[in-house]
Design a protein around this motif. Structure first.
Motif, short mmCIF file in Angstrom:
data_model
loop_
_atom_site.label_atom_id
_atom_site.label_comp_id
_atom_site.label_asym_id
_atom_site.label_seq_id
_atom_site.Cartn_x
_atom_site.Cartn_y
_atom_site.Cartn_z
N HIS A 1 4.56 71.51 31.23
CA HIS A 1 5.86 72.11 31.55
C HIS A 1 6.00 73.50 30.92
CE1 HIS A 1 7.88 69.06 33.90
NE2 HIS A 1 7.33 68.14 33.13
N LEU B 1 15.19 69.53 37.63
CA LEU B 1 14.02 70.11 38.28
C LEU B 1 13.88 69.66 39.73
CD1 LEU B 1 11.54 69.91 35.29
CD2 LEU B 1 12.37 71.99 36.41
N HIS C 1 12.12 73.87 32.65
CA HIS C 1 10.78 73.48 32.22
C HIS C 1 10.63 73.63 30.70
CE1 HIS C 1 8.72 72.54 35.96
NE2 HIS C 1 9.31 73.57 36.53
N GLU D 1 4.26 75.77 33.23
CA GLU D 1 5.07 76.01 34.43
C GLU D 1 6.21 76.98 34.11
OE1 GLU D 1 5.90 75.94 38.32
OE2 GLU D 1 4.23 74.82 37.42
#
Length: 258
Positions: free
Chosen positions: A175, A146, A156, A178
């Motif tokens: 995550h 990442l 993610h 995201e």
């Protein structure tokens, strides 16, 4: 009821190839004594490593093609003064190229955008460690992925699963959210990736006893993929849990006897 939310096992080699098609593939001169990175060849090496993991040859993949790819890139860019990103395709490459190189506008750093191999190799190591339930090791590798590709929905998803394995629900949820946000920019199959992100959110929210939010996440997935079986199963599980808690509350202190 055994609940397993391994959303990524179906992310096969064909999807990996599709996701990387057309991605930028710049290379740079490696340091002394190393083989220079080669974007296309390195992607193929990572694909080989992923297939080895899927075939149960996890340590061989880690010690072989995955470590080799990562070693080449780490050597090549060990002394660069640039911020280096590893993009999956043209859209995220343009976004990374536009990011500010530093918080100090008087001394901006150069930004380099490479093809997907470097970040993908870190992801593949994280995937391998997740398969071994070595979640701390997986998280360490996925953070590196990442760092090179901060908007990659697949990475993610994978780190969300690692935090799920550690029962760190807040981190897992963040995550997965995201991943949902980034899916339009980096996913080969946006509805499928978005649904996986929503299922991951639903799983975390269920464990946090935030049942209404969990239901909403699963229903959002079902809008994208009608009849999606894992979402239907999780909704059934939520109703079982809710009914069980209602029964416990009714039979608690002060409740009428039989």
């Amino acid at each position: 009821m055994l609940r397993v939310a391994r959303h990524l096992a179906g992310w096969g080699i064909a999807l990996l190839l599709a996701a990387c098609a057309g991605a930028p593939g710049r290379t740079a001169a490696a340091g002394s004594g190393t083989t220079p990175p080669d974007g296309d060849a390195d992607v193929q090496s990572v694909i080989k490593g992923v297939q080895m993991v899927r075939d149960g040859q996890v340590m061989a993949a880690l010690d072989g093609p995955l470590d080799s790819v990562i070693a080449r890139y780490e050597a090549a860019y060990a002394h660069t003064d640039a911020i280096v990103y590893s993009a999956r395709g043209a859209e995220d490459a343009l976004i990374y190229a536009s990011l500010p190189g530093t918080a100090n506008p008087q001394r901006p750093k150069k930004v380099l955008v490479l093809g997907p191999a470097w970040a993908m190799a870190y992801w593949a190591r994280g995937f391998a460690y997740n398969e071994l339930a070595r979640y701390d090791d997986a998280i360490a590798q996925l953070r590196k992925a990442l760092e090179r590709a901060p908007m990659d929905s697949q990475y993610h998803l994978e780190i969300g699963f690692a935090y799920q394995g550690k029962h760190q629900w807040d981190e897992s949820l963040a995550h997965y959210k995201e991943a949902q946000t980034d899916a339009p920019f980096t996913a080969a199959n946006v509805p499928d990736t978005t649904c996986k992100a929503l299922r991951g959110q639903g799983f975390a929210l269920t464990e946090m006893h935030r049942y209404d939010e969990a239901r909403a996440a699963y229903h959002a997935c079902l809008k994208l993929i009608p009849g999606e079986p894992r979402s239907l199963a999780e909704l059934q599980y939520i109703e079982q849990q809710a009914a069980s808690k209602a029964t416990e509350k009714a039979s608690g202190p002060g409740a009428p006897g039989p």
